[in-house]
Design an enzyme around this catalytic site. Structure first.
Site, mmCIF file in Angstrom:
data_model
loop_
_atom_site.group_PDB
_atom_site.id
_atom_site.type_symbol
_atom_site.label_atom_id
_atom_site.label_comp_id
_atom_site.label_asym_id
_atom_site.label_seq_id
_atom_site.Cartn_x
_atom_site.Cartn_y
_atom_site.Cartn_z
ATOM 1 C CE LYS A 252 -4.106 -2.004 0.112
ATOM 2 N NZ LYS A 252 -3.988 -3.474 0.126
HETATM 3 C C1 LIG Z 1 -5.332 -4.320 0.922
HETATM 4 C C2 LIG Z 1 -6.773 -4.200 1.035
HETATM 5 C C3 LIG Z 1 -7.480 -4.637 2.160
HETATM 6 C C4 LIG Z 1 -6.868 -5.454 3.254
HETATM 7 O O1 LIG Z 1 -5.741 -4.950 3.816
HETATM 8 P P1 LIG Z 1 -4.675 -5.913 4.520
HETATM 9 O O2 LIG Z 1 -3.849 -4.956 5.293
HETATM 10 O O3 LIG Z 1 -3.883 -6.595 3.438
HETATM 11 O O4 LIG Z 1 -5.412 -6.857 5.378
HETATM 12 C C5 LIG Z 1 -8.837 -4.391 2.243
HETATM 13 N N1 LIG Z 1 -9.493 -3.771 1.253
HETATM 14 C C6 LIG Z 1 -8.856 -3.356 0.135
HETATM 15 C C7 LIG Z 1 -9.636 -2.650 -0.910
HETATM 16 C C8 LIG Z 1 -7.492 -3.580 -0.022
HETATM 17 O O5 LIG Z 1 -6.882 -3.203 -1.150
#
Ligand SMILES: *Cc1c(COP(=O)(O)O)cnc(C)c1O
Length: 399
Positions: free
Chosen positions: A186
């Site tokens: 992210k």
């Molecule tokens: C990455 C993501 C998540 C989950 O995040 P994690 O930290 O990997 O558990 C949830 N929703 C969306 C849209 C994502 O891209």
């Protein structure tokens, strides 16, 4: 997107602060920790970044969605409306609380279609979860109106849209509760981590307690704590928070790069005849984590992706056949392949999935190509890449 592309001395220094004291836990050990409270500091920094009253850090974005729903009282038998294009975390979180995910179509924003949302409301509907996919957003005013009219919660999963804005407000801060992920890929990364944000004092207090076994965090050194209600462990560690603290300070720099590159892609690839851009709602600004565009049909998209592969263009996807982000490939969900028994209420509530078709979503996802924007590219590399992409697309469209 990935913040790890630009790791450096700031991240190392923050992590060293934690290691030097040896206290890797965010709560307690007051005397040992040499005054470092990285998770608390990161929460304050995020409150400032997102202009929100409260931030609760948790262990992941998936945890953030789960905690947000739990904090607002979503549970057994409640229906939560969510989009077909998302990440599996959305329905996992709803299911974990014993609630029922109700999937509905997206529109050309690649986010929830307000008309599809309204059509799916029943007396059991408790919340609408809008997932701000690939750096942009849905028609937030329309979704807010629906929530107000039907007295529903609006929960924003802004995991992929850190830094995007709508009417000048940060995505994530528009709904009753917002969720972020700081996983490894992210825009801001902690390795693993997430956050729930809200202006509601009760939801915040609930999220704070619920994410740490229901502890109320009263007094110093955890001495005076009680458990007002049941909870679970969704805590973030000080080490993870330390990395996030370094990264959040660099967010404006990250966003500047992403948006500059997004504009270059839009100016070069977006100008090709036959290419159209994703709809961004009026007064919305993308975070620039992805460049999204539409081609005339699914077959063209597939050929273009094939062409990109041969031409060395990585990090671009058509999600139609992708099993991370789109309903078509989620057999484990449609078939309810669970390790443990699921309540009859949820099983019945999910029967619609075996028969419901999502033609409108197929239409948009089939034509869409989504390209990750990397922070580590140089401007020259982006221009070269965009021109190459444009040539490949032109080649496919002519043939
Ligand atoms: C990455 C993501 C998540 C989950 O995040 P994690 O930290 O990997 O558990 C949830 N929703 C969306 C849209 C994502 O891209």
């Amino acid at each position: 997107m990935p913040g790890f592309e630009l790791f450096g001395d700031i991240e190392r220094q923050q992590v060293n602060d934690v290691l030097e004291s040896g206290v890797l836990m965010r709560y307690g050990f007051d005397g040992m920790r040499n005054g470092h409270w990285k998770a608390k500091e990161l929460e304050a920094a995020l409150e400032d970044t997102f202009k929100t009253k409260h931030v609760q850090l948790v262990s992941s974005g998936t945890a953030a969605v789960t905690v947000a729903l739990a904090a607002a009282g979503v549970g057994a038998g409640d229906e939560v409306i969510m989009p077909t294009f998302t990440f599996v975390a959305s329905f996992e979180a709803i299911m974990m609380l014993g609630a029922i995910p109700v999937l509905v179509d997206i529109d050309d924003t690649l986010v929830l279609d307000p008309k599809a949302v309204e059509a799916a409301i029943t007396p059991k509907t408790k919340a609408i979860m809008v997932v701000q996919m690939c750096g942009s957003m849905g028609e937030m005013s329309a979704l807010q109106d629906i929530c107000n009219k039907h007295r529903l919660l609006l929960v924003e999963d802004a995991c992929q849209a850190i830094g995007g804005t709508y009417k000048g407000k940060s995505l994530g801060s528009i709904g009753d509760l917002g969720c972020f992920s700081f996983d490894f890929v992210k825009t801001i990364t902690c390795g693993e981590g997430g956050a729930v944000i809200t202006n509601n004092n009760t939801y915040y207090k609930n999220a704070d307690h619920y994410s740490d076994h229901g502890h109320d965090h009263v007094g110093n050194d955890r001495g005076a704590e009680t458990h007002p209600f049941l909870g679970y462990n969704f805590r973030i560690s000080e080490l993870h928070a330390a990395v996030g603290l370094a990264q959040v300070k660099r967010l404006p720099e990250f966003l500047k790069i992403q948006r500059k590159y997004l504009k270059l892609f839009q100016d070069i690839v977006g100008k090709v005849d036959g290419v159209t851009l994703r709809t961004v709602p009026e007064s919305g600004e993308e975070s620039g984590s992805f460049f999204n565009f539409f081609l005339p049909d699914l077959e063209t998209s597939r050929k273009v992706i094939e062409g990109f592969k041969h031409g060395g263009i990585d990090a671009c996807w058509n999600y139609y056949d992708n099993n991370w982000h789109y309903i078509r490939k989620w057999e484990h969900f449609k078939e309810l392949k669970s390790l443990f028994p699921i309540s009859k209420e949820v099983i019945d509530g999910l029967k619609y999935l075996k028969t419901k078709s999502f033609k409108q979503s197929d239409h948009y996802i089939g034509r869409n190509i989504s390209c990750l924007i990397k922070l580590s590219w140089t401007e020259d590399e982006v221009i070269e890449r965009a021109n190459k992409m444009a040539d490949i697309i032109k080649g496919v469209l002519i043939s």
